[in-house]
Each structure stands twice: as C-alpha cells, then as structure tokens.
Design a protein around this motif. Structure first.
Motif, PDB file in Angstrom:
ATOM      1  N   SER A 100       1.084  -1.190   0.113  1.00 31.11           N
ATOM      2  CA  SER A 100       0.459   0.068   0.393  1.00 31.11           C
ATOM      3  C   SER A 100       0.919   1.345  -0.123  1.00 31.11           C
ATOM      4  CB  SER A 100      -1.191  -0.155   1.468  1.00 31.11           C
ATOM      5  OG  SER A 100      -0.336  -0.163   2.317  1.00 31.11           O
ATOM      6  N   ILE A 101       0.076   2.248  -0.832  1.00 27.69           N
ATOM      7  CA  ILE A 101       1.092   3.700  -0.478  1.00 27.69           C
ATOM      8  C   ILE A 101      -0.641   4.737  -0.022  1.00 27.69           C
ATOM      9  CG2 ILE A 101       0.657   4.273  -2.808  1.00 27.69           C
ATOM     10  CD1 ILE A 101       3.126   5.252  -3.129  1.00 27.69           C
ATOM     11  N   THR A 102      -0.104   5.362   1.014  1.00 27.67           N
ATOM     12  CA  THR A 102      -0.857   6.509   1.972  1.00 27.67           C
ATOM     13  C   THR A 102      -0.049   7.962   1.724  1.00 27.67           C
ATOM     14  OG1 THR A 102      -0.764   5.359   3.562  1.00 27.67           O
ATOM     15  CG2 THR A 102      -2.046   4.389   3.141  1.00 27.67           C
ATOM     16  N   LEU A 103      -0.929   8.288   1.555  1.00 29.59           N
ATOM     17  CA  LEU A 103      -0.894  10.252   2.222  1.00 29.59           C
ATOM     18  C   LEU A 103      -1.475  10.485   3.465  1.00 29.59           C
ATOM     19  CD1 LEU A 103       0.486  13.017   1.217  1.00 29.59           C
ATOM     20  CD2 LEU A 103      -1.929  13.588   0.342  1.00 29.59           C
ATOM     21  N   ASN A 104      -0.181  10.185   4.687  1.00 30.31           N
ATOM     22  CA  ASN A 104      -0.856  11.056   6.117  1.00 30.31           C
ATOM     23  C   ASN A 104      -0.231  12.706   6.175  1.00 30.31           C
ATOM     24  OD1 ASN A 104      -1.801   7.934   6.952  1.00 30.31           O
ATOM     25  ND2 ASN A 104      -0.348   7.679   5.798  1.00 30.31           N
ATOM     26  N   ALA A 105      -1.649  12.740   7.059  1.00 29.99           N
ATOM     27  CA  ALA A 105      -1.366  14.082   8.290  1.00 29.99           C
ATOM     28  C   ALA A 105      -1.420  13.669   9.259  1.00 29.99           C
ATOM     29  CB  ALA A 105      -2.350  15.218   7.440  1.00 29.99           C
ATOM     30  N   LYS A 106      -0.522  14.576   9.970  1.00 33.44           N
ATOM     31  CA  LYS A 106      -1.072  13.930  11.690  1.00 33.44           C
ATOM     32  C   LYS A 106      -0.313  15.133  12.596  1.00 33.44           C
ATOM     33  CE  LYS A 106       1.016   9.098  10.844  1.00 33.44           C
ATOM     34  NZ  LYS A 106       2.600   8.747  11.420  1.00 33.44           N
ATOM     35  N   PHE A 107      -1.508  15.745  13.407  1.00 33.46           N
ATOM     36  CA  PHE A 107      -2.294  16.526  14.297  1.00 33.46           C
ATOM     37  C   PHE A 107      -0.926  16.062  16.091  1.00 33.46           C
ATOM     38  CE2 PHE A 107      -3.994  17.043  11.006  1.00 33.46           C
ATOM     39  CZ  PHE A 107      -4.128  18.631  10.566  1.00 33.46           C
ATOM     40  N   ARG A 108      -0.085  16.562  16.366  1.00 36.39           N
ATOM     41  CA  ARG A 108       0.393  16.476  18.015  1.00 36.39           C
ATOM     42  C   ARG A 108      -0.072  17.645  19.155  1.00 36.39           C
ATOM     43  NH1 ARG A 108       3.342  14.783  13.589  1.00 36.39           N
ATOM     44  NH2 ARG A 108       3.954  12.662  13.234  1.00 36.39           N
ATOM     45  N   ALA A 109      -0.485  16.769  20.193  1.00 39.57           N
ATOM     46  CA  ALA A 109      -0.658  17.549  20.925  1.00 39.57           C
ATOM     47  C   ALA A 109       0.393  18.165  21.831  1.00 39.57           C
ATOM     48  CB  ALA A 109      -0.801  16.283  22.656  1.00 39.57           C
ATOM     49  N   GLY A 110       2.056  18.639  21.382  1.00 43.07           N
ATOM     50  CA  GLY A 110       2.922  19.685  21.518  1.00 43.07           C
ATOM     51  C   GLY A 110       2.069  21.326  20.395  1.00 43.07           C
ATOM     52  N   GLU A 111       1.651  20.855  20.004  1.00 43.44           N
ATOM     53  CA  GLU A 111       1.249  21.608  18.544  1.00 43.44           C
ATOM     54  C   GLU A 111      -0.119  23.024  19.713  1.00 43.44           C
ATOM     55  OE1 GLU A 111       1.209  24.832  15.955  1.00 43.44           O
ATOM     56  OE2 GLU A 111       2.024  22.820  16.227  1.00 43.44           O
ATOM     57  N   PHE A 112      -0.921  22.362  20.598  1.00 47.36           N
ATOM     58  CA  PHE A 112      -1.557  22.822  21.500  1.00 47.36           C
ATOM     59  C   PHE A 112      -1.773  22.708  22.384  1.00 47.36           C
ATOM     60  CE2 PHE A 112      -3.357  20.067  18.363  1.00 47.36           C
ATOM     61  CZ  PHE A 112      -3.619  20.408  17.237  1.00 47.36           C
ATOM     62  N   THR A 113      -0.126  22.525  23.309  1.00 44.05           N
ATOM     63  CA  THR A 113       0.007  22.360  24.715  1.00 44.05           C
ATOM     64  C   THR A 113       1.055  23.511  24.678  1.00 44.05           C
ATOM     65  OG1 THR A 113       1.030  20.423  25.011  1.00 44.05           O
ATOM     66  CG2 THR A 113      -1.397  20.042  25.061  1.00 44.05           C
ATOM     67  N   ASP A 114       1.127  23.957  25.847  1.00 48.17           N
ATOM     68  CA  ASP A 114       2.147  24.809  26.729  1.00 48.17           C
ATOM     69  C   ASP A 114       2.904  23.563  27.434  1.00 48.17           C
ATOM     70  OD1 ASP A 114       4.009  26.751  27.052  1.00 48.17           O
ATOM     71  OD2 ASP A 114       2.866  27.813  28.756  1.00 48.17           O
ATOM     72  N   PHE A 115       3.908  23.000  27.085  1.00 48.42           N
ATOM     73  CA  PHE A 115       4.297  21.245  27.540  1.00 48.42           C
ATOM     74  C   PHE A 115       5.964  21.853  28.286  1.00 48.42           C
ATOM     75  CE2 PHE A 115       5.577  21.445  22.722  1.00 48.42           C
ATOM     76  CZ  PHE A 115       6.955  21.754  23.827  1.00 48.42           C
ATOM     77  N   TYR A 116       6.532  23.362  28.232  1.00 49.07           N
ATOM     78  CA  TYR A 116       7.968  23.909  28.933  1.00 49.07           C
ATOM     79  C   TYR A 116       7.608  23.679  30.050  1.00 49.07           C
ATOM     80  CZ  TYR A 116      12.274  25.903  29.773  1.00 49.07           C
ATOM     81  OH  TYR A 116      13.226  25.964  29.853  1.00 49.07           O
TER      82      TYR A 116
END
Length: 248
Positions: free
Chosen positions: A109-125
């Motif tokens: 198979s071959i697929t085009l994927n998009a992924k969204f991670r929690a670090g984009e939306f949290t103040d993890f520092y």
C-alpha cells in the motif's frame, strides 16, 4: 545675602541613550529567543509490526508488515507525508471456518497521511506530563492498497467462491500513536522513536479475495479492515524551521 539656586536637569547624552537602547534590545531578544527553537523540516523512517484482519471471513488471523515513511514538518508537531507498507494479511481456517474459507494476502500500500500532535496545542515546557506526551497524535489519510492472494481456498465442493486473486482498492488509514524525541549534540530534535496503531478501512472487496453475495448464504455487508500495530524510528534532516515552542 540670599542666593537662589536653580537646578537644571541635564538631558541624557547620545551615548547614554544608545546604551539604554541596546540593553532593551538585548532583553527583548533574550526573551524571544527563550521561547523559540529550530526544527528539521524533513524526516524519514521505517519500522514493522503485526497485522490483524477483519473481513467477511469471520476468523481473523495475525500477520506481519513493514513500512517506510517520508514526512514534511509544517511545525515540529504537524506533519504530512507518504507511507509505503507491505506485509501479509491472513484470515479464515479451511477446517474450522463455517464456509471452509482461508486466505493469505501479500499486500502493498501507499498512503498520504497527516498527523496532529498534542505539542502543537499544549504549553508543555512547564509540565513534565505534557512534555512526555507532547508527541501523542491522531491522524488520517488516503491511498491505495494492492492485494495479491498467494494462498486462498476457492472451492467448496462444486461451489466456486467469487472474487479476485489480484486487485486494487482505495484505503483510508486512521492513526493513533506517540513519538518520543531525542536531540543531537546541538540540542535539535534529530531522532524519534515511534509507536503507532493504524486501522485501515478499505473500499472494495479485495482484502480477503472473496466477493460473495447474500444470495450465496454468506453475509457481505461490512467494509474490509485490517489493523497494524508497529514500532519504528525516524531520522530528521534537511532545512530548518523556527517554532515559538521551546522543545526540550
């Protein structure tokens, strides 16, 4: 004899103003730089794991698969990219299956994927928990899967099970997983360890090689699905971007 004293405040000279201005710039630059990090915009990786089929053949079985990826990073935590995957999908049992069906699909198979991670939306520092889980993600995509039955039961007495030994179907992958990041000597994120669970929904009847109708006494209502649980590694490289997240 009384004397009047008049105090005149002397305006700061040019050198004093220059020093104050440079000090202010230094403070602003330091504060801004503290909240920014560089990140590589490309990553490539691979891995492997186990597959399990959910098809019109009631009894699924475990198989195995491998994959390779090439991703583009819009930010450190939002990516899109290509995934190439191949392996074996198995199901059925010629002895115990109600219709004596069994198959092994050597798929690609071959697929085009998009992924969204929690670090984009949290103040993890400032939070250890959020920092450890900043790589948790959800994702989806679209692609095609090539089915190749290298083992399949086609006959039961005088009845021939309809279907194709080779076919191509549309597939929609649904991903949930987590990335663990490791920096290089310069402090930039260079290496990633990944755990991923992927459910692949296919559009069509090629995954198990059977295309029976209800008229034959075999239910055939649900889409064919296979799951893929994998671990892998990724290497980041290429041009660098700048993010306002301080990655540690």
């Amino acid at each position: 004899m009384n004397k009047d004293y008049t105090f005149v405040q002397q305006a700061p000279n040019y050198n004093t103003l220059k020093k104050r201005y440079l000090a202010l710039l230094l403070v602003l630059f330091t504060v801004t730089a503290f909240g920014q990090s560089n990140f590589y915009k490309l990553s490539a990786g691979g891995g492997g794991g186990g597959t399990y089929s959910f098809t019109d053949v009631k009894q699924g079985k475990f198989g195995f698969g491998g994959y390779g990826t090439l991703d583009y990073h819009f930010t450190p935590f939002i990516t899109t990219g290509l995934e190439l995957q191949m392996g074996l999908l198995k199901g059925g049992d010629i002895i115990n299956d109600a219709h004596n069906r069994e198959f092994t699909n050597a798929y690609k198979s071959i697929t085009l994927n998009a992924k969204f991670r929690a670090g984009e939306f949290t103040d993890f520092y400032y939070s250890d928990f959020l920092n450890y889980t900043k790589g948790f993600y959800l994702g989806t995509g679209v692609g095609v899967i090539s089915n190749n039955m290298n083992k399949i039961v086609r006959y039961k007495g005088t009845y021939t099970f309809p279907g194709k030994d080779k076919s191509t179907n549309m597939v929609i992958p649904l991903n949930v997983g987590i990335d663990f990041y490791f920096p290089d000597g310069w402090g930039d994120i260079r290496y990633t360890f990944n755990i991923n669970y992927q459910a692949n929904v296919t559009i069509g009847e090629g995954l198990d090689g059977y295309n029976d109708s209800v008229n034959a006494g075999i239910e055939n209502f649900n889409p064919d699905i296979y799951n893929f649980l994998s671990i892998g590694f990724k290497y980041s490289f290429g041009p660098k971007g700048l993010t306002n997240k301080t990655i540690r």
